[in-house]
Design a protein around this motif. Sequence first.
Motif, PDB file in Angstrom:
ATOM      1  N   ARG A 109       3.707   3.838   5.998  1.00 22.23           N
ATOM      2  CA  ARG A 109       5.040   4.281   6.348  1.00 22.23           C
ATOM      3  C   ARG A 109       5.503   3.508   7.583  1.00 22.23           C
ATOM      4  O   ARG A 109       4.689   3.058   8.384  1.00 22.23           O
ATOM      5  CB  ARG A 109       5.073   5.794   6.636  1.00 22.23           C
ATOM      6  CG  ARG A 109       4.867   6.671   5.404  1.00 22.23           C
ATOM      7  CD  ARG A 109       6.023   6.505   4.419  1.00 22.23           C
ATOM      8  NE  ARG A 109       5.857   7.331   3.226  1.00 22.23           N
ATOM      9  CZ  ARG A 109       5.237   6.946   2.113  1.00 22.23           C
ATOM     10  NH1 ARG A 109       4.668   5.739   2.053  1.00 22.23           N
ATOM     11  NH2 ARG A 109       5.166   7.748   1.065  1.00 22.23           N
ATOM     12  N   GLN A 164       0.110  13.916   5.268  1.00 18.74           N
ATOM     13  CA  GLN A 164      -1.337  13.800   5.272  1.00 18.74           C
ATOM     14  C   GLN A 164      -1.768  12.634   4.383  1.00 18.74           C
ATOM     15  O   GLN A 164      -1.285  12.470   3.265  1.00 18.74           O
ATOM     16  CB  GLN A 164      -1.968  15.099   4.746  1.00 18.74           C
ATOM     17  CG  GLN A 164      -3.489  15.149   4.839  1.00 18.74           C
ATOM     18  CD  GLN A 164      -3.978  15.196   6.276  1.00 18.74           C
ATOM     19  OE1 GLN A 164      -3.278  15.707   7.157  1.00 18.74           O
ATOM     20  NE2 GLN A 164      -5.155  14.650   6.520  1.00 18.74           N
ATOM     21  N   GLY A 165      -2.680  11.826   4.887  1.00 17.69           N
ATOM     22  CA  GLY A 165      -3.181  10.689   4.121  1.00 17.69           C
ATOM     23  C   GLY A 165      -2.370   9.427   4.278  1.00 17.69           C
ATOM     24  O   GLY A 165      -2.738   8.377   3.733  1.00 17.69           O
ATOM     25  N   GLN A 166      -1.288   9.506   4.995  1.00 24.14           N
ATOM     26  CA  GLN A 166      -0.452   8.319   5.206  1.00 24.14           C
ATOM     27  C   GLN A 166      -0.677   7.772   6.613  1.00 24.14           C
ATOM     28  O   GLN A 166      -1.091   8.500   7.515  1.00 24.14           O
ATOM     29  CB  GLN A 166       1.023   8.668   5.016  1.00 24.14           C
ATOM     30  CG  GLN A 166       1.356   9.110   3.602  1.00 24.14           C
ATOM     31  CD  GLN A 166       2.792   9.541   3.453  1.00 24.14           C
ATOM     32  OE1 GLN A 166       3.452   9.904   4.434  1.00 24.14           O
ATOM     33  NE2 GLN A 166       3.302   9.523   2.221  1.00 24.14           N
ATOM     34  N   ASP A 189       2.520   1.588   9.410  1.00 25.95           N
ATOM     35  CA  ASP A 189       2.281   0.162   9.142  1.00 25.95           C
ATOM     36  C   ASP A 189       2.226  -0.610  10.462  1.00 25.95           C
ATOM     37  O   ASP A 189       3.264  -0.881  11.081  1.00 25.95           O
ATOM     38  CB  ASP A 189       3.393  -0.384   8.246  1.00 25.95           C
ATOM     39  CG  ASP A 189       3.215  -1.843   7.882  1.00 25.95           C
ATOM     40  OD1 ASP A 189       2.147  -2.405   8.205  1.00 25.95           O
ATOM     41  OD2 ASP A 189       4.138  -2.425   7.274  1.00 25.95           O
ATOM     42  N   GLY A 231       0.811  -1.215   0.000  1.00 25.18           N
ATOM     43  CA  GLY A 231       0.000   0.000   0.000  1.00 25.18           C
ATOM     44  C   GLY A 231       0.839   1.257   0.000  1.00 25.18           C
ATOM     45  O   GLY A 231       1.783   1.391   0.793  1.00 25.18           O
ATOM     46  N   ASP A 232       0.501   2.210  -0.889  1.00 26.90           N
ATOM     47  CA  ASP A 232       1.209   3.485  -0.964  1.00 26.90           C
ATOM     48  C   ASP A 232       1.084   4.302   0.311  1.00 26.90           C
ATOM     49  O   ASP A 232       1.953   5.125   0.623  1.00 26.90           O
ATOM     50  CB  ASP A 232       0.655   4.318  -2.128  1.00 26.90           C
ATOM     51  CG  ASP A 232       1.215   3.873  -3.476  1.00 26.90           C
ATOM     52  OD1 ASP A 232       2.289   3.226  -3.477  1.00 26.90           O
ATOM     53  OD2 ASP A 232       0.585   4.151  -4.506  1.00 26.90           O
ATOM     54  N   GLU A 233      -0.004   4.079   1.048  1.00 25.21           N
ATOM     55  CA  GLU A 233      -0.282   4.921   2.203  1.00 25.21           C
ATOM     56  C   GLU A 233       0.546   4.571   3.423  1.00 25.21           C
ATOM     57  O   GLU A 233       0.560   5.317   4.415  1.00 25.21           O
ATOM     58  CB  GLU A 233      -1.773   4.837   2.559  1.00 25.21           C
ATOM     59  CG  GLU A 233      -2.211   3.525   3.215  1.00 25.21           C
ATOM     60  CD  GLU A 233      -2.422   2.367   2.246  1.00 25.21           C
ATOM     61  OE1 GLU A 233      -2.964   1.328   2.666  1.00 25.21           O
ATOM     62  OE2 GLU A 233      -2.038   2.506   1.056  1.00 25.21           O
ATOM     63  N   ASP A 244       1.976   0.532  -4.286  1.00 21.86           N
ATOM     64  CA  ASP A 244       0.956   0.071  -5.234  1.00 21.86           C
ATOM     65  C   ASP A 244       1.523   0.152  -6.648  1.00 21.86           C
ATOM     66  O   ASP A 244       1.072   0.948  -7.496  1.00 21.86           O
ATOM     67  CB  ASP A 244      -0.318   0.911  -5.095  1.00 21.86           C
ATOM     68  CG  ASP A 244      -1.026   0.650  -3.772  1.00 21.86           C
ATOM     69  OD1 ASP A 244      -0.993  -0.507  -3.320  1.00 21.86           O
ATOM     70  OD2 ASP A 244      -1.603   1.587  -3.198  1.00 21.86           O
TER      71      ASP A 244
END
Length: 695
Positions: free
Chosen positions: A483, A491-493, A496, A479-481, A521
Motif C-alpha cells: 500500500r 492486517q497483512g499489508q 511500499d 505485490g498484493d500486500e 498479483d
Amino acid sequence: MWDTVLIVDWSGGNDRGASPKKDAIWTGVARAGQAEDPVYHRNRQLAEAWIIQFLTDEHAAGRRVLAGFDFAFGYPAGFGRVLTGSDDPFAIWDWFAAHVQDSPKANNRFDLAGQINARFPGIGPFWGNGLARDIPDLPRKGLARHGHGIAEKRAAEQQAKGAFAVWQLSGAGAVGSQVIMGLPVLARLRQRFGADLAVWPFEPLTPPIALVEVWPSLIAKTIAATCPPGAIKDAHQVRVLAQAISALAPEDLARMLDAPGGTAEGAILGLGHVALLEQAARAPVLRNDCFALPQGVHWTPVDQALAHLRQHLPPVAGVQPQPLAAAAGQYLAQDVTALRAHPPSPNAAVDGYGFAGPAGTGAQRLTLVQGRSAAGQPYDGTIRAGQAIRILTGADLPDGVDTVVMQEDVQATDTAITFQGPLKRGANARAAGEDMAAGQIIARQGRRLTPADLGMCAAAGIGQLLVYRPLRVGILSTGDELRDPGSTIAQGQIFDANRPMLAALVHQWGHQAVDLGRAPDNRSILRGMLDQAAATCDVILTSGGASAGDEDHMSALLAGTGSLALWRVAMKPGRPLAMGLWGGRPVLGLPGNPVAAMVCALVFAHPALALMAGGDWPEPQGFTLPAAFAKTKKAGRREYLRARIRDGKAEVFASEGSGRVSGLAWAEGLVMLPDAAMTITPGDPVTYLPFGSFR
C-alpha cells in the motif's frame, strides 16, 4: 506516437525479376527500435498490394503506423497551378493517378512528362528522356531547358545537401521518375483509407496511419558504415531508417514533425535534425537474449554478472542538442572539440610589466612606454628592446613582449622600471593554446558533464552540446500486500518502501524517475502496466516478483516474451534478479525486500542505467579501513554489509536481515566482503564503499 514504422524505397523502373536486386522496391518495418528483415518487391503493382495489406492488418490490430516513402510528395511552388489550376498538392496526386499508365513491363512516364512540359512556356521543367525515340517537348539534357519559370528545387532539396531535383527522369540521380510513378500510389492509399490516413506536412497527423516523405541519404554515413559486405544497400537502408525512426523518443519525433505548415511543396522528415536521426540509427538495439548468461551457470559471481551487463548494454536514450548552461549532469552523445584555443593569445599570468626577455643578472632598467595592456583592452603597438609596458593579468601580450615581471618586484616611475634579475624568457606569461588547442578533443562521448566541464567548454567557445536525453526510468512495485505510505492499511499489508527509495536513487544518478505505481498479483493488470511503461519509458525497474514462485508474475511475463534471464547471483543480500525485454524496453527486476532491492540497485542498476543513458561504466570508488566488527563468512558468495565510519573504522549494522530497512537509513555505505571464505576480526582491513561513490 506510432507503434510501427514502415519505410518504402521506391522505384520508377520496370519489373526487376524474381531475385532481390538493387534499385528495386524494398520495404522495411520496425517497432520500438527492433527491425524486421527487409522485403523485396519486384514491381510497383506487387508492392502496392503488399503495402495496402500491411496497413490494413496493422490498422485491424490497433497499431498506429508511420509510413515513409523515399520520393517527393510535392513539386516546387507554381507547378500545381499550371498543371491543375491549384496549389493543392493532393490535386497533383489525383492528376497523376488519373493520367499515369503503369504495368510491370512498361509505363508512360516519359510521354506524360513531355505532355506536361508543353503546358509551360519555354522548354522544361522535366528532362531526361530515357527512351530511344524522341519525345516532343522532353529534352534529353537538363541544360537544354530554359524559360519554363519553375524553380529547380523545392526548399527541402535546397536544405538537404546532395538531394536531386524532381525534374530528372533518367540517369544517375533520376528521382523524377520515382515521383511520377509514386504519387498515384499515394493518391490511391488516401482514397482507400480515407479518414484513417493523413499526410505530413499537409494534414494534422491524428489518424492511425500517417504518410511522410523520407530521404535515407540524410543518414548516408551511418548506412554506409553499417552495411554488411555484399549486402544490397537499398535493403539495408530501409531497415536502418525504420529502426532509427522507431527508436526515437516521442518528443524527438514530434520535434521532427513540427515542420512549418502551409507549404504545398512537402518536407523531408528529419531535415534539420540529422544528428538526432544519426544517433538513433547508430544506437545498438538490445537483442532478445542480451541478458542470457552462459549455459550451465548455477550461481553467477557478481563480477561475471557485471561484466555481462557491461558487454551487452548499449545506450537506449535519444539525443538532443542542449545549450551549454543547461547541460550539467547529462551525458555527452559525441566528442567535444574546442572551437578556439585557450588562451586564444599569449597573455600575462600576473599584474606587472611586460618586455622582451630574458633579463640578465643584477639590476635591470627598462624605459616605460605610455599606455597599458589590460584584459579586453590590448595595447595596439610594438614594444622594442629596452622598453617595458604596464600589463594586467589576462591581458594579451603586445608585439615584442614575451616575459612579465611581477609588479611586487619592480620599482617604477612614470618613465622607467627597475628590478633585479635574472628572469627567464616566458616568465609569468601564458602561451596561446597551452591549455587547449583549437580542434583538440576536450571531452569524450559518454562523459557525464560537470560544472567544470561546462567552464572548459565555454572557454573553448562552445555554446551548445549534443547530449543524451535524460534516461526515463519507470519504477514499478509488485505485490498484493503493498500500500502507498500514508494510506489506510489492513492486517497483512505493508507500506511500499521500495518505490520512493528507488525513485530517489534514480533521480540521484541523474535520470528521470517515472512513478509507475503498484501492480497487484494479477498478470493481466501487470501486463497492461508494462505495456504503458514501454510506451513512455526507456527502462523499467521493478521490485518484487523476480524469482520463480507462484506469485512471481514479473518473471512469468518476461518468460512469455522469450527474453527472460533469471539470474541467481552469488551475493548477499540479493540473489534473484529478473532481466528481460518488454516492448523492446529493458526490464530490470529487483528483489522485493527493501535491503536487497537497494543493494542490487546500487551494484547492478547503477552501472547498467549509466550505460543505457549513454555514459561510461561507473566503478564505485572504495577505500580500505580497519574493521570495527567481527564476522566469519563462507566461500562462494559476495556479501554487502550496511556500514558507516566512526573513529576511522568501519562499523556494520547489527542485523543482516533483508527486511530491516532501518539499517539502510543508519548506514552511510557498504562494506564489501569478497567471494572467498574469510574471518574478520576487529582491526582487519575491509573495503568500504560510501553511498556517495554510487553517484
